[in-house]
Design a protein around this motif. Structure first.
Motif, PDB file in Angstrom:
ATOM      1  N   LYS A  14     -20.866  38.838  11.591  1.00 13.95           N
ATOM      2  CA  LYS A  14     -21.369  38.954  12.962  1.00 13.95           C
ATOM      3  C   LYS A  14     -21.713  37.560  13.519  1.00 13.95           C
ATOM      4  O   LYS A  14     -21.377  37.231  14.662  1.00 13.95           O
ATOM      5  N   LEU A  15     -22.362  36.743  12.706  1.00 12.00           N
ATOM      6  CA  LEU A  15     -22.734  35.391  13.124  1.00 12.00           C
ATOM      7  C   LEU A  15     -21.497  34.568  13.474  1.00 12.00           C
ATOM      8  O   LEU A  15     -21.464  33.880  14.497  1.00 12.00           O
ATOM      9  N   LYS A  16     -20.462  34.655  12.629  1.00 10.05           N
ATOM     10  CA  LYS A  16     -19.233  33.894  12.881  1.00 10.05           C
ATOM     11  C   LYS A  16     -18.489  34.410  14.104  1.00 10.05           C
ATOM     12  O   LYS A  16     -17.862  33.622  14.818  1.00 10.05           O
ATOM     13  N   SER A  17     -18.560  35.719  14.362  1.00 11.08           N
ATOM     14  CA  SER A  17     -17.881  36.252  15.549  1.00 11.08           C
ATOM     15  C   SER A  17     -18.618  35.842  16.824  1.00 11.08           C
ATOM     16  O   SER A  17     -18.002  35.629  17.861  1.00 11.08           O
ATOM     17  N   GLN A  18     -19.938  35.695  16.748  1.00 16.76           N
ATOM     18  CA  GLN A  18     -20.722  35.277  17.909  1.00 16.76           C
ATOM     19  C   GLN A  18     -20.606  33.768  18.153  1.00 16.76           C
ATOM     20  O   GLN A  18     -20.783  33.301  19.276  1.00 16.76           O
ATOM     21  N   ASN A  19     -20.349  33.017  17.100  1.00 19.90           N
ATOM     22  CA  ASN A  19     -20.303  31.555  17.193  1.00 19.90           C
ATOM     23  C   ASN A  19     -19.041  31.057  16.474  1.00 19.90           C
ATOM     24  O   ASN A  19     -19.112  30.604  15.339  1.00 19.90           O
ATOM     25  N   PRO A  20     -17.875  31.138  17.124  1.00 21.95           N
ATOM     26  CA  PRO A  20     -16.617  30.810  16.450  1.00 21.95           C
ATOM     27  C   PRO A  20     -16.508  29.369  15.940  1.00 21.95           C
ATOM     28  O   PRO A  20     -15.784  29.102  14.993  1.00 21.95           O
ATOM     29  N   GLN A  21     -17.205  28.433  16.542  1.00 26.61           N
ATOM     30  CA  GLN A  21     -17.101  27.032  16.105  1.00 26.61           C
ATOM     31  C   GLN A  21     -18.038  26.715  14.941  1.00 26.61           C
ATOM     32  O   GLN A  21     -18.110  25.576  14.495  1.00 26.61           O
ATOM     33  N   LEU A  22     -18.739  27.703  14.414  1.00 23.51           N
ATOM     34  CA  LEU A  22     -19.703  27.490  13.341  1.00 23.51           C
ATOM     35  C   LEU A  22     -19.053  26.906  12.085  1.00 23.51           C
ATOM     36  O   LEU A  22     -19.567  25.940  11.514  1.00 23.51           O
ATOM     37  N   GLU A  23     -17.944  27.465  11.653  1.00 21.35           N
ATOM     38  CA  GLU A  23     -17.308  26.970  10.429  1.00 21.35           C
ATOM     39  C   GLU A  23     -16.836  25.523  10.584  1.00 21.35           C
ATOM     40  O   GLU A  23     -16.973  24.728   9.659  1.00 21.35           O
ATOM     41  N   GLN A  24     -16.291  25.189  11.729  1.00 21.28           N
ATOM     42  CA  GLN A  24     -15.849  23.815  11.964  1.00 21.28           C
ATOM     43  C   GLN A  24     -17.039  22.858  11.942  1.00 21.28           C
ATOM     44  O   GLN A  24     -16.971  21.772  11.368  1.00 21.28           O
ATOM     45  N   ALA A  25     -18.152  23.269  12.528  1.00 26.17           N
ATOM     46  CA  ALA A  25     -19.358  22.438  12.512  1.00 26.17           C
ATOM     47  C   ALA A  25     -19.878  22.258  11.087  1.00 26.17           C
ATOM     48  O   ALA A  25     -20.346  21.175  10.715  1.00 26.17           O
ATOM     49  N   GLN A  26     -19.778  23.315  10.271  1.00 26.46           N
ATOM     50  CA  GLN A  26     -20.199  23.213   8.873  1.00 26.46           C
ATOM     51  C   GLN A  26     -19.318  22.214   8.124  1.00 26.46           C
ATOM     52  O   GLN A  26     -19.811  21.401   7.341  1.00 26.46           O
ATOM     53  N   ARG A  27     -18.005  22.269   8.363  1.00 29.37           N
ATOM     54  CA  ARG A  27     -17.094  21.333   7.697  1.00 29.37           C
ATOM     55  C   ARG A  27     -17.394  19.897   8.105  1.00 29.37           C
ATOM     56  O   ARG A  27     -17.365  18.985   7.280  1.00 29.37           O
ATOM     57  N   GLU A  28     -17.679  19.683   9.384  1.00 26.14           N
ATOM     58  CA  GLU A  28     -17.995  18.334   9.857  1.00 26.14           C
ATOM     59  C   GLU A  28     -19.294  17.830   9.232  1.00 26.14           C
ATOM     60  O   GLU A  28     -19.402  16.661   8.857  1.00 26.14           O
ATOM     61  N   GLY A  29     -20.289  18.701   9.117  1.00 30.40           N
ATOM     62  CA  GLY A  29     -21.553  18.317   8.485  1.00 30.40           C
ATOM     63  C   GLY A  29     -21.374  17.969   7.023  1.00 30.40           C
ATOM     64  O   GLY A  29     -21.949  17.002   6.521  1.00 30.40           O
ATOM     65  N   ARG A  30     -20.555  18.766   6.332  1.00 28.20           N
ATOM     66  CA  ARG A  30     -20.301  18.480   4.926  1.00 28.20           C
ATOM     67  C   ARG A  30     -19.588  17.143   4.780  1.00 28.20           C
ATOM     68  O   ARG A  30     -19.915  16.327   3.919  1.00 28.20           O
ATOM     69  N   ALA A  31     -18.603  16.904   5.615  1.00 24.98           N
ATOM     70  CA  ALA A  31     -17.860  15.640   5.541  1.00 24.98           C
ATOM     71  C   ALA A  31     -18.778  14.457   5.799  1.00 24.98           C
ATOM     72  O   ALA A  31     -18.645  13.409   5.173  1.00 24.98           O
ATOM     73  N   LEU A  32     -19.718  14.625   6.698  1.00 27.90           N
ATOM     74  CA  LEU A  32     -20.642  13.546   7.034  1.00 27.90           C
ATOM     75  C   LEU A  32     -21.556  13.203   5.867  1.00 27.90           C
ATOM     76  O   LEU A  32     -21.814  12.033   5.581  1.00 27.90           O
ATOM     77  N   LEU A  33     -22.035  14.233   5.155  1.00 29.26           N
ATOM     78  CA  LEU A  33     -23.041  13.998   4.119  1.00 29.26           C
ATOM     79  C   LEU A  33     -22.496  13.938   2.695  1.00 29.26           C
ATOM     80  O   LEU A  33     -23.070  13.265   1.851  1.00 29.26           O
TER      81      LEU A  33
END
Length: 62
Positions: A14-33
């Protein structure tokens, strides 16, 4: 027969369907840290040479 989905799975879907860019933001955060480029052999050698040997008793004042 219906396949079981846990409450956690339903919540995440449900969270991912409400916020489709969530996974991409998670990948960017992981890459940063976390995702860092591998060290070159020269950098590995320099890091090993830069290490200072720890004394046997580190709490001494001498």
């Amino acid at each position: 027969m219906k396949k079981y989905k846990s409450q956690a799975t339903l919540f995440l879907e449900k969270l991912k369907s409400q916020n489709p860019q969530l996974e991409q933001a998670q990948r960017e955060g992981r890459a940063l840290l976390w995702d860092k480029p591998a060290l070159s052999p020269d950098e590995i050698r320099r890091n090993q040479l830069a290490k200072v040997k720890q004394r046997a008793y580190v709490y001494g004042n001498d």
